[in-house]
Design a protein around this motif. Sequence first.
Motif, PDB file in Angstrom:
ATOM      1  N   ARG A  56      -9.815  -0.427  12.637  1.00 27.90           N
ATOM      2  CA  ARG A  56      -9.286  -1.423  11.897  1.00 27.90           C
ATOM      3  C   ARG A  56      -7.814  -1.259  11.692  1.00 27.90           C
ATOM      4  N   ILE A  57      -6.918  -2.444  11.282  1.00 27.29           N
ATOM      5  CA  ILE A  57      -5.641  -2.372  11.369  1.00 27.29           C
ATOM      6  C   ILE A  57      -5.480  -3.175   9.994  1.00 27.29           C
ATOM      7  N   GLY A  58      -4.594  -2.587   8.820  1.00 26.50           N
ATOM      8  CA  GLY A  58      -4.134  -3.255   7.724  1.00 26.50           C
ATOM      9  C   GLY A  58      -2.850  -3.919   7.948  1.00 26.50           C
ATOM     10  N   THR A  59      -2.686  -4.976   7.627  1.00 23.14           N
ATOM     11  CA  THR A  59      -1.388  -5.585   7.319  1.00 23.14           C
ATOM     12  C   THR A  59      -1.031  -6.010   6.278  1.00 23.14           C
ATOM     13  N   VAL A  60       0.137  -5.659   5.344  1.00 24.21           N
ATOM     14  CA  VAL A  60       0.319  -5.712   4.118  1.00 24.21           C
ATOM     15  C   VAL A  60       1.963  -6.327   4.111  1.00 24.21           C
ATOM     16  N   THR A  61       2.055  -7.600   3.005  1.00 21.03           N
ATOM     17  CA  THR A  61       3.325  -8.228   3.024  1.00 21.03           C
ATOM     18  C   THR A  61       3.806  -8.036   1.738  1.00 21.03           C
ATOM     19  N   PRO A  62       4.048  -7.065   1.035  1.00 20.00           N
ATOM     20  CA  PRO A  62       4.383  -6.957  -0.310  1.00 20.00           C
ATOM     21  C   PRO A  62       5.583  -7.748  -0.708  1.00 20.00           C
ATOM     22  N   ASP A  63       5.370  -8.326  -2.012  1.00 20.57           N
ATOM     23  CA  ASP A  63       6.484  -9.021  -2.598  1.00 20.57           C
ATOM     24  C   ASP A  63       7.382  -8.340  -3.604  1.00 20.57           C
ATOM     25  N   SER A  64       6.838  -7.235  -4.109  1.00 23.34           N
ATOM     26  CA  SER A  64       7.618  -6.170  -5.004  1.00 23.34           C
ATOM     27  C   SER A  64       6.920  -4.945  -4.616  1.00 23.34           C
ATOM     28  N   PHE A  65       7.585  -3.860  -5.348  1.00 25.62           N
ATOM     29  CA  PHE A  65       7.250  -2.711  -5.379  1.00 25.62           C
ATOM     30  C   PHE A  65       5.750  -2.511  -6.017  1.00 25.62           C
ATOM     31  N   ARG A  66       5.273  -3.127  -6.814  1.00 28.81           N
ATOM     32  CA  ARG A  66       3.954  -2.998  -7.444  1.00 28.81           C
ATOM     33  C   ARG A  66       2.938  -3.248  -6.079  1.00 28.81           C
ATOM     34  N   ASP A  67       3.143  -3.819  -5.319  1.00 32.30           N
ATOM     35  CA  ASP A  67       2.190  -4.080  -4.102  1.00 32.30           C
ATOM     36  C   ASP A  67       2.054  -3.027  -3.231  1.00 32.30           C
ATOM     37  N   ARG A  69       0.843  -0.077  -3.641  1.00 31.42           N
ATOM     38  CA  ARG A  69      -0.344   0.325  -3.973  1.00 31.42           C
ATOM     39  C   ARG A  69      -1.605   0.075  -2.870  1.00 31.42           C
ATOM     40  N   ALA A  70      -1.278  -1.207  -2.462  1.00 29.66           N
ATOM     41  CA  ALA A  70      -2.250  -1.570  -1.238  1.00 29.66           C
ATOM     42  C   ALA A  70      -2.042  -1.084  -0.086  1.00 29.66           C
ATOM     43  N   VAL A  71      -1.007  -0.670   0.142  1.00 30.77           N
ATOM     44  CA  VAL A  71      -0.400   0.142   1.310  1.00 30.77           C
ATOM     45  C   VAL A  71      -1.013   1.454   1.140  1.00 30.77           C
ATOM     46  N   GLY A  72      -1.063   1.986   0.024  1.00 28.74           N
ATOM     47  CA  GLY A  72      -1.453   3.507  -0.064  1.00 28.74           C
ATOM     48  C   GLY A  72      -3.073   3.490  -0.025  1.00 28.74           C
ATOM     49  N   GLU A  73      -3.622   2.514  -0.726  1.00 29.81           N
ATOM     50  CA  GLU A  73      -5.121   2.568  -0.598  1.00 29.81           C
ATOM     51  C   GLU A  73      -5.589   2.395   0.891  1.00 29.81           C
ATOM     52  N   LEU A  74      -4.931   1.403   1.511  1.00 24.74           N
ATOM     53  CA  LEU A  74      -5.427   1.326   3.185  1.00 24.74           C
ATOM     54  C   LEU A  74      -5.260   2.833   3.973  1.00 24.74           C
ATOM     55  N   PHE A  75      -3.979   3.107   3.832  1.00 21.99           N
ATOM     56  CA  PHE A  75      -3.391   4.476   4.350  1.00 21.99           C
ATOM     57  C   PHE A  75      -4.535   5.662   3.982  1.00 21.99           C
ATOM     58  N   ARG A  95      12.529   1.243  -1.771  1.00 21.59           N
ATOM     59  CA  ARG A  95      11.602   1.968  -2.795  1.00 21.59           C
ATOM     60  C   ARG A  95      10.195   2.098  -1.946  1.00 21.59           C
ATOM     61  N   VAL A  96       9.845   1.010  -1.337  1.00 22.65           N
ATOM     62  CA  VAL A  96       8.608   0.832  -0.637  1.00 22.65           C
ATOM     63  C   VAL A  96       8.508   1.719   0.445  1.00 22.65           C
ATOM     64  N   VAL A  97       9.697   1.629   1.337  1.00 18.12           N
ATOM     65  CA  VAL A  97       9.630   2.628   2.454  1.00 18.12           C
ATOM     66  C   VAL A  97       9.550   4.192   1.990  1.00 18.12           C
ATOM     67  N   ASP A  98      10.415   4.399   1.062  1.00 21.99           N
ATOM     68  CA  ASP A  98      10.407   5.757   0.436  1.00 21.99           C
ATOM     69  C   ASP A  98       9.258   6.240   0.233  1.00 21.99           C
ATOM     70  N   PHE A  99       8.103   5.164  -0.585  1.00 19.55           N
ATOM     71  CA  PHE A  99       6.918   5.553  -1.088  1.00 19.55           C
ATOM     72  C   PHE A  99       6.018   5.708   0.174  1.00 19.55           C
ATOM     73  N   ALA A 100       6.258   4.879   1.257  1.00 22.70           N
ATOM     74  CA  ALA A 100       5.487   5.073   2.423  1.00 22.70           C
ATOM     75  C   ALA A 100       5.964   6.446   3.276  1.00 22.70           C
ATOM     76  N   ALA A 101       7.080   6.705   3.282  1.00 21.65           N
ATOM     77  CA  ALA A 101       7.736   7.808   4.016  1.00 21.65           C
ATOM     78  C   ALA A 101       6.689   9.099   3.386  1.00 21.65           C
ATOM     79  N   GLY A 102       6.721   9.179   1.881  1.00 25.83           N
ATOM     80  CA  GLY A 102       6.052  10.245   1.056  1.00 25.83           C
ATOM     81  C   GLY A 102       4.471  10.271   1.332  1.00 25.83           C
ATOM     82  N   LEU A 103       3.986   9.150   1.588  1.00 23.15           N
ATOM     83  CA  LEU A 103       2.403   8.960   1.780  1.00 23.15           C
ATOM     84  C   LEU A 103       2.129   9.640   3.091  1.00 23.15           C
ATOM     85  N   VAL A 104       3.060   9.186   4.056  1.00 24.13           N
ATOM     86  CA  VAL A 104       2.797   9.395   5.503  1.00 24.13           C
ATOM     87  C   VAL A 104       2.950  11.167   5.431  1.00 24.13           C
TER      88      VAL A 104
END
Length: 145
Positions: A56-67, A69-75, A95-104
């Motif tokens: 599976r591959i997830g695609t997420v197109t967030p509108d704001s930083f609140r979204d 979480r969907a990236v984090g849950e899939l990852f 902010r989302v890229v920083d969040f994703a970098a920490g998650l990764v």
Amino acid sequence: MGSVRKASAWLGLVDDNDDERYYDDDYSEGTDAGDAWVTDPRVKVASDTAEEKGRRIGTVTPDSFRDARAVGELFREGVPVIMNLTAMEAADAKRVVDFAAGLVFGLRGSIDRVSNRVFLLSPADTEIISGEPTGHRTDGFFNQS
């Protein structure tokens, strides 16, 4: 409706008012408003098989930083995520890229830039194969000379 009018309606240049003659009042009869749309059963089988095999591959197109979480849950589930930030404000996208970098970093994955504001987050057990050309092919495939 004349052919010019039909063509104009198809192109979206004029309103197509002929939709009403095709409307059937009996169509909704016998359906419950709570029923979900039922698709071809092969679609469900394919998604179940993909989930079982980890394809599976997830695609997420967030509108704001609140979204984010969907990236984090899939990852966290081990699903590679394509994160499209083109619809976001620049500050929130950062902010989302920083969040994703920490998650990764925390889950030992990797993050790759696909294009402007589009990123691929890959879990640790996923190999990314570059699509770089390996030189000229000698088997004549697409050989124009």
